[in-house]
Design an enzyme around this catalytic site. Structure first.
Site, PDB file in Angstrom:
ATOM      1  N   ASP A 143       0.794  -1.247   0.000  1.00 28.45           N
ATOM      2  CA  ASP A 143       0.000   0.000   0.000  1.00 28.45           C
ATOM      3  C   ASP A 143       0.823   1.292   0.000  1.00 28.45           C
ATOM      4  O   ASP A 143       0.254   2.346  -0.252  1.00 28.45           O
ATOM      5  CB  ASP A 143      -0.921   0.104   1.242  1.00 28.45           C
ATOM      6  CG  ASP A 143      -2.061  -0.882   1.211  1.00 28.45           C
ATOM      7  OD1 ASP A 143      -2.274  -1.510   0.176  1.00 28.45           O
ATOM      8  OD2 ASP A 143      -2.740  -1.016   2.254  1.00 28.45           O
ATOM      9  N   CYS A 197     -16.457  -9.940 -15.493  1.00 30.53           N
ATOM     10  CA  CYS A 197     -17.676  -9.365 -14.898  1.00 30.53           C
ATOM     11  C   CYS A 197     -18.886  -9.561 -15.814  1.00 30.53           C
ATOM     12  O   CYS A 197     -20.019  -9.660 -15.336  1.00 30.53           O
ATOM     13  CB  CYS A 197     -17.483  -7.871 -14.618  1.00 30.53           C
ATOM     14  SG  CYS A 197     -16.561  -7.530 -13.109  1.00 30.53           S
ATOM     15  N   CYS A 223     -17.812   6.606  -0.759  1.00 26.67           N
ATOM     16  CA  CYS A 223     -17.568   5.197  -0.410  1.00 26.67           C
ATOM     17  C   CYS A 223     -17.545   5.019   1.108  1.00 26.67           C
ATOM     18  O   CYS A 223     -16.853   5.751   1.831  1.00 26.67           O
ATOM     19  CB  CYS A 223     -16.239   4.765  -1.027  1.00 26.67           C
ATOM     20  SG  CYS A 223     -15.730   3.123  -0.516  1.00 26.67           S
ATOM     21  N   CYS A 257     -20.683 -10.080  -4.724  1.00 24.52           N
ATOM     22  CA  CYS A 257     -20.029 -10.499  -5.977  1.00 24.52           C
ATOM     23  C   CYS A 257     -20.104 -12.023  -6.129  1.00 24.52           C
ATOM     24  O   CYS A 257     -19.667 -12.770  -5.254  1.00 24.52           O
ATOM     25  CB  CYS A 257     -18.573 -10.043  -5.978  1.00 24.52           C
ATOM     26  SG  CYS A 257     -17.703 -10.545  -7.479  1.00 24.52           S
TER      27      CYS A 257
HETATM   28 FE1  SF4 Z   1     -18.081  -7.734 -11.444  1.00 27.75          FE
HETATM   29 FE2  SF4 Z   1     -18.483  -8.848  -9.045  1.00 27.75          FE
HETATM   30 FE3  SF4 Z   1     -19.400  -6.366  -9.565  1.00 27.75          FE
HETATM   31 FE4  SF4 Z   1     -20.572  -8.495 -10.683  1.00 27.75          FE
HETATM   32  S1  SF4 Z   1     -20.515  -7.991  -8.491  1.00 27.75           S
HETATM   33  S2  SF4 Z   1     -19.997  -6.560 -11.712  1.00 27.75           S
HETATM   34  S3  SF4 Z   1     -18.818  -9.836 -11.067  1.00 27.75           S
HETATM   35  S4  SF4 Z   1     -17.278  -6.996  -9.495  1.00 27.75           S
END
Ligand code: SF4
Length: 359
Positions: A143, A197, A223, A257
């Site tokens: 970092d 994605c 965020c 995700c």
């Molecule tokens: Fe990509 Fe995961 Fe976001 Fe879906 S949830 S758009 S797979 S980063």
């Protein structure tokens, strides 16, 4: 050089022996993804994180061009370690009197130390194997270096940059700590990780403060991780609702995700949670004493938020809980000498009153 075979393959084996779950090699280049970084800074998306804006003598952002900082740099070894543990995700927890600390911060040891220790081990072995007759330059960072680690992780094949801006590995997901070794060695680079994605937008849809302003684009000012960790002083009113029960960091865009559904758990002892940090009581955090903050969180990344920030975050989470039973905690905090705490407490008081008043 003592080593006569494929040095790149040797480095990956040595990284695995040092305890890294993934590693790869990227060439030092001005990748297109890095040209985005100055634009992102110029648009004010980094909020108050001034350390990201550190510049060289020519006024260029140090993180945007590794070559301008280290003209000798030729390759970056990117190492990643899985910190996922067998504990619930934030989206699975429903007790409103408890808060959520991002899972990366549950660990017994600050990850900067545990990752850097492994990098130094690897760096020492690399220097040893190159021997005195092939002197090399190396720098290890977690970092803190002039490197956008995520971008190099992509080009080292460690993972793609998801729409949530995290590095995602196809096999082990995105609960990853990254560390890099910048070296003067010309190593055989890996292929960049392809973006997987697809048409998914779960992270963008799930972000409660709409911080993912476009696919792959984060506005730190909105965020929850930034607000609860880096932001000093008061938090803008319009973002407090969306913070929900997050008191340090936020895991939502990773929890949802699909690539994390089957993320394996680590059995490394230093990443197992400290007692009390998974889903902590909000009342405890809102009133945590100087002494407890120092002792219970000794060596923890949570200390970055400072005691005032952690108490502020807990009071906002209490306001979002609407829990009448927590009113005495809030009322005491309304009289706090710290104006940031008193402000968050007054807001929480109004929230609880509004939520508990029948419509
Ligand atoms: Fe990509 Fe995961 Fe976001 Fe879906 S949830 S758009 S797979 S980063």
């Amino acid at each position: 050089m003592k080593h006569s075979g494929d040095l790149s393959a040797w480095i990956k084996k040595a990284a695995s022996d040092a305890g890294f779950d993934l590693s790869g090699i990227a060439p030092v280049q001005d990748f297109p993804d890095l040209t985005y970084f100055p634009e992102w800074i110029a648009a004010g998306r980094a909020g108050e994180m001034k350390y990201l804006e550190s510049r060289n003598d020519a006024g260029e952002l140090r993180r945007a061009s590794l070559r301008s900082v280290f003209p000798w740099a030729r390759s970056v070894v990117v190492c990643a370690i899985n910190y996922n543990t067998a504990h619930p995700y934030s989206t699975e927890v429903s007790d409103s009197t408890r808060g959520w600390i991002s899972r990366y911060a549950w660990s017994r040891e600050d990850y900067h130390d545990s990752v850097l220790r492994r990098l130094h081990e690897l760096e020492a072995k690399l220097k040893e194997t190159c021997g005195d007759e092939t002197p090399i330059e190396t720098r290890s960072y977690v970092d803190t270096g002039p490197v956008v680690e995520r971008v190099y992780a992509k080009y080292a094949g460690v993972g793609w940059l998801g729409k949530n801006t995290c590095v995602i590995n196809q096999k082990i997901g995105s609960w990853l700590f990254l560390g890099v070794i910048v070296t003067s060695l010309e190593l055989t680079p890996d292929l960049p990780a392809p973006d997987r994605c697809g048409t998914c937008t779960r992270c963008i849809d799930a972000c409660p403060t709409e911080a993912l302003i476009a696919p792959y684009e984060l506005d730190s000012n909105k965020c929850i991780s930034y607000l609860t960790i880096e932001k000093r002083g008061t938090i803008p009113d319009e973002l407090r609702d969306g913070m929900g029960h997050q008191v340090f960091g936020c895991d939502i865009c990773q929890d949802v995700c699909p690539w994390n559904r089957k993320a394996p758990s680590t059995d490394k002892p230093e990443f197992q949670p400290r007692e009390g940090l998974v889903n902590p009581a909000l009342a405890w955090l809102a009133e945590i004493s100087e002494e407890e903050f120092r002792e219970k969180l000794h060596g923890s990344p949570i200390k970055r938020a400072k005691r005032s920030g952690l108490r502020r975050n807990a009071l906002i989470a209490i306001g979002n809980s609407g829990e009448n039973g927590l009113l005495p905690v809030v009322e005491r905090a309304c009289r706090d000498d710290d104006p940031v705490i008193a402000d968050a407490a007054r807001w929480a008081c109004r929230q609880i009153q509004t939520k508990s008043t029948p419509a």
